[in-house]
Scaffold this active site. Sequence first.
Site, mmCIF file in Angstrom:
data_model
loop_
_atom_site.group_PDB
_atom_site.id
_atom_site.type_symbol
_atom_site.label_atom_id
_atom_site.label_comp_id
_atom_site.label_asym_id
_atom_site.label_seq_id
_atom_site.Cartn_x
_atom_site.Cartn_y
_atom_site.Cartn_z
ATOM 1 N N LYS A 87 -16.061 -0.167 2.739
ATOM 2 C CA LYS A 87 -16.509 -1.124 1.727
ATOM 3 C C LYS A 87 -15.912 -0.669 0.398
ATOM 4 O O LYS A 87 -16.606 -0.413 -0.592
ATOM 5 C CB LYS A 87 -18.051 -1.150 1.717
ATOM 6 N N TYR A 131 -26.207 9.268 6.330
ATOM 7 C CA TYR A 131 -27.144 9.894 7.278
ATOM 8 C C TYR A 131 -27.181 11.418 7.095
ATOM 9 O O TYR A 131 -27.485 12.154 8.013
ATOM 10 C CB TYR A 131 -26.738 9.547 8.721
ATOM 11 N N ASP A 173 -18.209 -6.138 5.772
ATOM 12 C CA ASP A 173 -18.822 -7.470 5.883
ATOM 13 C C ASP A 173 -17.863 -8.438 6.581
ATOM 14 O O ASP A 173 -18.254 -9.223 7.452
ATOM 15 C CB ASP A 173 -19.298 -8.005 4.524
#
Length: 350
Positions: free
Chosen positions: A186, A140, A218
Site C-alpha cells: 500500500k 503483527y 485494495d
Amino acid sequence: MTKFSIAVTEGDGIGPEITAEVIKVLKKVGETDRIEVEFVDAPSGGAAYKKYGNALPDDTLKIYRDCDAIFKAPVGVPDLPPGLIEHEAILRARQELDLYVNLRPAKIYPGMENLSPLKDRVIAKGFDVTIVRENSEGLYSRRGTKTADRATDESVFTKRGVDRIIRFAFDYARKAGKTKVTSVDKANILFTSQYWRSRFEEIKKEYPGFETESIYVDAMSQYLIRCPERYQVVVTDNMFGDILSDETAQIIGSLGLCAGANLNPETKTGMFEPIHGSAPDIAGKGIANPISAILSAAMMLDFLGQAKSASKVEAAVQKALADGCRTGDIAQGMPWLPTSKFGDEVAKRI
Ligand code: NAI
Ligand code: MG
C-alpha cells in the site's frame, strides 16, 4: 524405515476433530511408505490456557524445538478476550521459532471448478496462486499500546525481515517452475509499504527472468476475483497476506480447503497448519472440513523430504473429491460426509 517425531497441537474448536483425521492419514501413509511417525502432544491455545494458565507453555515450545516438524491445528476460543490466546499461541510461537515464511498455496483441482464461487469464464484458465506472507513482523509484531482513549499498533519492517521473505518468494517461484512474482503493498499511503516496494525493486534484480509487478492491496483484492489468471506467486506483508489468503481460499471453494506452512528455511523449522481458525460456530458437530489440515500435513511430508508420500496424500484428497466425497461446506446440494468419514475416504485412497 524412516522415523520422524511430529509435535501435535490439537488446538481449539474444530482443532481436535481435524487433527484426528491428519493422524489417521499420516498413519496410513506411514504404513504404505514405511515411515514411522511418533506423535508428541504439544498443548497450546485456549484449552492449554485453561489447563496450565498459559496458551503457549514452555514445555510445548521445547517440544516444538525438539521435534522434526510441527502440526498445529487452529487455536482460539470465544469465551476469552480476543487476542489473549492468539498473541501467545500463534504470534509468539511464530516469533520464538522465527518462522518468517507463511506459505499458503491455493489451487482449483481440475474438475473442481464448481466449488469456486467465481464464474466459469473467470477461472477458465484455472486458479493456482500461492500467497507468500511475511510472518514475523509488520503489524503483527505484538508492539502497541491500548488505553481507554487510544490504541496503537507499531508496524515494524526491517531490511532483514523484508529482504528474506522477498528472496524466499523468488526462490520458491523458481523451484515451483513459476514465471511471475507479484508484490502487494500500500505504497501510495504507508511508509512501511514504500520501504517494502523499494526492497522488492532492488531484490528482483537478483532474479532476472521473472515477470514482476507491484500492486496496491485494495486493487489486488479485486483483481484476484476479476482476473485471477494473472497471478502465480504473491509476496506481501503479514497483514495483507492474512487477508488475501482468506480470499484465495474462498476462491477455491472454502477456507476448509487451504493448507498452510510456517517456515524457517535456514533453521529448517516447519510448523504446518490450516489457514482457517478454530471455527467455534461448527465445533463439536463433526462437520468440519479436514482437507486444509490434511493438505498441511502433506506439505509437512514434503518438508521432511518425503515428496512422494506428500504427493500421495494430495492425490488421495483430489481423488476423494473427484469421486464425489464432500463435507458440508463444499456440498452445494450434494450428499456430504461428516469429518471422520471424509478422513476415512482420504485414507482409503492412499
Ligand atoms: P474461522 O476461520 O475459524 O471461521 C470462519 C468461517 O469459516 C466460519 O463460518 C467457519 O465455520 C468456517 N470454517 C473455517 N474452517 C472451516 C473448516 N475446516 N470446515 C468448514 N468450515 C470452516 O475464523 P474466525 O471465526 O474469524 O476465528 C475463530 C477463531 O480462530 C478466533 O479465535 C481466531 O482468532 C482464531 N484463528 C486462529 C488461527 C490459527 O490458529 N492459526 C487462524 C485464524 C483464526
Ligand atoms: Mg487469518
